[in-house]
Design a protein around this motif. Structure first.
Motif, PDB file in Angstrom:
ATOM      1  N   LEU A   1      -5.366  -2.728 -11.822  1.00  0.00           N
ATOM      2  CA  LEU A   1      -5.172  -1.764 -10.746  1.00  0.00           C
ATOM      3  C   LEU A   1      -4.135  -2.276  -9.746  1.00  0.00           C
ATOM      4  O   LEU A   1      -3.265  -1.520  -9.294  1.00  0.00           O
ATOM      5  CB  LEU A   1      -6.503  -1.509 -10.039  1.00  0.00           C
ATOM      6  N   PHE A   2      -4.214  -3.566  -9.432  1.00  0.00           N
ATOM      7  CA  PHE A   2      -3.246  -4.157  -8.499  1.00  0.00           C
ATOM      8  C   PHE A   2      -1.824  -4.062  -9.056  1.00  0.00           C
ATOM      9  O   PHE A   2      -0.876  -3.717  -8.340  1.00  0.00           O
ATOM     10  CB  PHE A   2      -3.617  -5.618  -8.237  1.00  0.00           C
ATOM     11  N   ALA A   3      -1.679  -4.365 -10.359  1.00  0.00           N
ATOM     12  CA  ALA A   3      -0.348  -4.288 -10.977  1.00  0.00           C
ATOM     13  C   ALA A   3       0.196  -2.870 -10.932  1.00  0.00           C
ATOM     14  O   ALA A   3       1.390  -2.651 -10.670  1.00  0.00           O
ATOM     15  CB  ALA A   3      -0.433  -4.781 -12.417  1.00  0.00           C
ATOM     16  N   THR A   4      -0.662  -1.901 -11.163  1.00  0.00           N
ATOM     17  CA  THR A   4      -0.231  -0.491 -11.140  1.00  0.00           C
ATOM     18  C   THR A   4       0.214  -0.077  -9.743  1.00  0.00           C
ATOM     19  O   THR A   4       1.261   0.561  -9.573  1.00  0.00           O
ATOM     20  CB  THR A   4      -1.377   0.414 -11.607  1.00  0.00           C
ATOM     21  N   LEU A   5      -0.593  -0.424  -8.730  1.00  0.00           N
ATOM     22  CA  LEU A   5      -0.253  -0.056  -7.348  1.00  0.00           C
ATOM     23  C   LEU A   5       1.020  -0.765  -6.888  1.00  0.00           C
ATOM     24  O   LEU A   5       1.842  -0.174  -6.174  1.00  0.00           O
ATOM     25  CB  LEU A   5      -1.415  -0.397  -6.419  1.00  0.00           C
ATOM     26  N   LEU A   6       1.172  -2.012  -7.284  1.00  0.00           N
ATOM     27  CA  LEU A   6       2.381  -2.747  -6.903  1.00  0.00           C
ATOM     28  C   LEU A   6       3.609  -2.126  -7.574  1.00  0.00           C
ATOM     29  O   LEU A   6       4.670  -1.984  -6.944  1.00  0.00           O
ATOM     30  CB  LEU A   6       2.242  -4.211  -7.296  1.00  0.00           C
ATOM     31  N   MET A   7       3.475  -1.741  -8.825  1.00  0.00           N
ATOM     32  CA  MET A   7       4.583  -1.088  -9.539  1.00  0.00           C
ATOM     33  C   MET A   7       4.920   0.248  -8.881  1.00  0.00           C
ATOM     34  O   MET A   7       6.092   0.604  -8.736  1.00  0.00           O
ATOM     35  CB  MET A   7       4.194  -0.885 -10.999  1.00  0.00           C
ATOM     36  N   MET A   8       3.885   0.989  -8.476  1.00  0.00           N
ATOM     37  CA  MET A   8       4.115   2.258  -7.778  1.00  0.00           C
ATOM     38  C   MET A   8       4.921   2.043  -6.513  1.00  0.00           C
ATOM     39  O   MET A   8       5.710   2.901  -6.110  1.00  0.00           O
ATOM     40  CB  MET A   8       2.769   2.899  -7.409  1.00  0.00           C
TER      41      MET A   8
ATOM     42  N   GLU B   1       8.886   0.391  -7.557  1.00  0.00           N
ATOM     43  CA  GLU B   1       9.844   1.293  -8.200  1.00  0.00           C
ATOM     44  C   GLU B   1      10.246   2.460  -7.295  1.00  0.00           C
ATOM     45  O   GLU B   1      11.137   3.228  -7.648  1.00  0.00           O
ATOM     46  CB  GLU B   1       9.260   1.815  -9.511  1.00  0.00           C
ATOM     47  N   ARG B   2       9.577   2.564  -6.147  1.00  0.00           N
ATOM     48  CA  ARG B   2       9.891   3.663  -5.224  1.00  0.00           C
ATOM     49  C   ARG B   2      10.546   3.153  -3.939  1.00  0.00           C
ATOM     50  O   ARG B   2      10.504   3.817  -2.908  1.00  0.00           O
ATOM     51  CB  ARG B   2       8.612   4.430  -4.884  1.00  0.00           C
ATOM     52  N   GLN B   3      11.168   1.975  -4.001  1.00  0.00           N
ATOM     53  CA  GLN B   3      11.791   1.397  -2.810  1.00  0.00           C
ATOM     54  C   GLN B   3      12.884   2.305  -2.242  1.00  0.00           C
ATOM     55  O   GLN B   3      12.947   2.532  -1.028  1.00  0.00           O
ATOM     56  CB  GLN B   3      12.398   0.022  -3.152  1.00  0.00           C
TER      57      GLN B   3
ATOM     58  N   ILE C   1       2.829   4.259   4.651  1.00  0.00           N
ATOM     59  CA  ILE C   1       1.649   3.483   4.282  1.00  0.00           C
ATOM     60  C   ILE C   1       0.448   4.415   4.078  1.00  0.00           C
ATOM     61  O   ILE C   1      -0.314   4.271   3.124  1.00  0.00           O
ATOM     62  CB  ILE C   1       1.344   2.416   5.356  1.00  0.00           C
ATOM     63  N   ALA C   2       0.327   5.392   4.977  1.00  0.00           N
ATOM     64  CA  ALA C   2      -0.763   6.364   4.846  1.00  0.00           C
ATOM     65  C   ALA C   2      -0.603   7.186   3.575  1.00  0.00           C
ATOM     66  O   ALA C   2      -1.596   7.502   2.886  1.00  0.00           O
ATOM     67  CB  ALA C   2      -0.801   7.277   6.068  1.00  0.00           C
ATOM     68  N   LEU C   3       0.634   7.524   3.229  1.00  0.00           N
ATOM     69  CA  LEU C   3       0.907   8.281   2.008  1.00  0.00           C
ATOM     70  C   LEU C   3       0.478   7.493   0.777  1.00  0.00           C
ATOM     71  O   LEU C   3      -0.182   8.026  -0.122  1.00  0.00           O
ATOM     72  CB  LEU C   3       2.396   8.624   1.931  1.00  0.00           C
ATOM     73  N   LEU C   4       0.834   6.198   0.748  1.00  0.00           N
ATOM     74  CA  LEU C   4       0.446   5.342  -0.375  1.00  0.00           C
ATOM     75  C   LEU C   4      -1.084   5.217  -0.452  1.00  0.00           C
ATOM     76  O   LEU C   4      -1.662   5.245  -1.539  1.00  0.00           O
ATOM     77  CB  LEU C   4       1.083   3.959  -0.223  1.00  0.00           C
TER      78      LEU C   4
ATOM     79  N   PRO D   1       0.689  -4.249  -1.433  1.00  0.00           N
ATOM     80  CA  PRO D   1       1.697  -3.173  -1.442  1.00  0.00           C
ATOM     81  C   PRO D   1       1.971  -2.605  -0.045  1.00  0.00           C
ATOM     82  O   PRO D   1       3.131  -2.312   0.293  1.00  0.00           O
ATOM     83  CB  PRO D   1       1.074  -2.121  -2.357  1.00  0.00           C
ATOM     84  N   MET D   2       0.945  -2.452   0.763  1.00  0.00           N
ATOM     85  CA  MET D   2       1.144  -1.943   2.122  1.00  0.00           C
ATOM     86  C   MET D   2       1.917  -2.950   2.972  1.00  0.00           C
ATOM     87  O   MET D   2       2.747  -2.565   3.818  1.00  0.00           O
ATOM     88  CB  MET D   2      -0.198  -1.625   2.766  1.00  0.00           C
ATOM     89  N   TRP D   3       1.658  -4.223   2.755  1.00  0.00           N
ATOM     90  CA  TRP D   3       2.399  -5.260   3.496  1.00  0.00           C
ATOM     91  C   TRP D   3       3.877  -5.219   3.120  1.00  0.00           C
ATOM     92  O   TRP D   3       4.748  -5.397   3.972  1.00  0.00           O
ATOM     93  CB  TRP D   3       1.782  -6.627   3.181  1.00  0.00           C
TER      94      TRP D   3
END
Length: 409
Positions: free
Chosen positions: A280-287, A290-292, A309-312, A389-391
């Motif tokens: 799950l962490f890998a998926t969220l980090l990839m999300m 890749e959207r930088q 951050i709220a959107l994520l 990811p939020m950080w």
């Protein structure tokens, strides 16, 4: 607007969203099934063990737990039981006299535990008559006793033989009597089988000269989940005048065994969530990574970082709830089926359980609190995986994000 945007974003990559939700659903389904089976088995074992001896709750004299003295008694009076009778979760109340005596026959003697019971109510609760291997069960006005097979074997006694009981009665009076054996019981617990003497409570009160008094009031509680609340209510009602003890206090060895087994099950459950958590962490980090450039454009057009951050967080929460919904849709019908059709044990295990007087099944629990706990764990796992990811978004530089690729790092 954020909700609508988050919903559209998670379905831009349908395969990734469904795979992530499926991983959460599988973890939820496996852990919920395991914990429901575990808690259902514990509840069944507790009720089975309580029926044979301790009960789920006992009311005792404040000194009886330490002294085990026949002098520390409670009154056998309906007014005394008003708080018990007023509690809707207590569906059975049994009087008992429990004490010790020296049993003798011919040239042998042995210390035994004498249990005086309301024979009709006790048999209805524990089904003790089903443990008879010879003879007949006791009637309320009998002047006879039942003994364990181990005790009968020690003395070489059978149905119709006599046994002498000698001990100390209430306030130092002599407790002595000669009793004919009406039946022999086969107890699954060796300690009881080798020591226990059953007799009607009226006969026990005569033996120990207690009058209309008992050593304990034994109670059964339904459902088991209300046990602690019932103990608390009775404690408030009786205060220091009566010692209210639950099965954990009465049978600490069994409580420790269940606690250790439960700890092992919870460890395996968290291990499963840990494995899923890495994915799950890998998926969220990839999300996020890749959207930088997308995030850079949003920042350049005036959107605040806290809104991104709220959107994520909203996107992740939607995926989490989707996983929970899928997991519950898979698991709940299975739990309901096994709740009404418990898993049946077979072979030697079933024979061993039957010898103990228990039904050879593995029941399932349908506790809503247990289900809610698993949902909270899934959402908590999601929150932990979102921290990094939020950080990253928090420290995102707009210019580098617009360049994309390695410049965004």
């Amino acid at each position: 607007m954020l909700l609508k945007l988050a919903w559209r974003n998670i379905w831009r990559q349908k395969r990734r969203t469904l795979l992530t939700a499926s991983a959460l659903a599988l973890a939820l389904a496996l852990s919920l099934f395991m914990r429901s089976l575990q808690e259902g088995t514990y509840a069944n074992n507790i009720e089975n063990a309580a029926r044979f001896y301790t009960g789920l709750i006992q009311l005792q004299h404040p000194e009886f737990a330490e002294s085990h003295s026949i002098d520390d008694l409670l009154v056998m009076d309906e007014s005394f039981l008003q708080p018990v009778l007023a509690n809707v979760h207590i569906n059975r109340v049994l009087p008992r006299i429990e004490s010790f005596a020296l049993a003798a026959s011919a040239d042998k003697s042995k210390g035994v535990m004498v249990l005086g019971v309301d024979t009709v109510a006790e048999d209805s609760y524990s089904g003790i008559s089903n443990r008879l291997i010879r003879g007949a069960f006791l009637a309320p006005d009998d002047q006879q006793v039942l003994v364990g097979e181990g005790l009968a074997r020690y003395f070489g006694l059978d149905v119709g033989d006599e046994l002498i009981l000698y001990g100390q009665g209430y306030r130092g009076q002599t407790a002595a009597g000669l009793y004919r054996i009406k039946g022999i019981l086969d107890f699954p617990v060796a300690q009881l089988d080798n020591q226990l003497v059953y007799m009607p409570i009226a006969l026990a009160q005569t033996l120990y000269s207690t009058g209309e008094q008992v050593t304990a009031w034994v109670m059964d509680v339904k459902p088991l989940a209300q046990l602690q609340q019932t103990v608390d209510l009775l404690g408030e009602a009786y205060r220091s005048e009566v010692n209210v003890r639950d099965w954990q206090d009465l049978a600490p060895e069994m409580a420790q065994q269940i606690l250790m087994d439960k700890a092992g099950g919870i460890f395996i459950m968290y291990l499963l969530y840990g494995v899923v958590g890495f994915g799950l962490f890998a998926t969220l980090l990839m999300m996020t990574l890749e959207r930088q450039r997308e995030f850079g454009v949003m920042l350049a057009t005036g959107m605040l970082k806290r809104k991104i951050i709220a959107l994520l967080g909203l996107e992740s929460l939607m995926i989490g709830w989707l996983g929970i919904a899928m997991g519950m849709a898979i698991t709940l019908p299975v739990l309901i089926w096994f709740y009404f059709n418990p898993i049946e044990l077979t072979g030697e295990t079933a024979e061993l359980v039957l010898e103990m007087g228990w039904e050879p099944i593995l029941p399932m629990s349908l506790d809503p609190v247990l289900m809610l706990n698993q949902m909270v764990i899934v959402l908590g796992l999601l929150a932990i995986c979102l921290i990094y990811p939020m950080w990253r978004i928090r420290r995102l530089d707009v210019v580098r994000a617009l360049k994309g690729g390695g410049h965004a790092n």
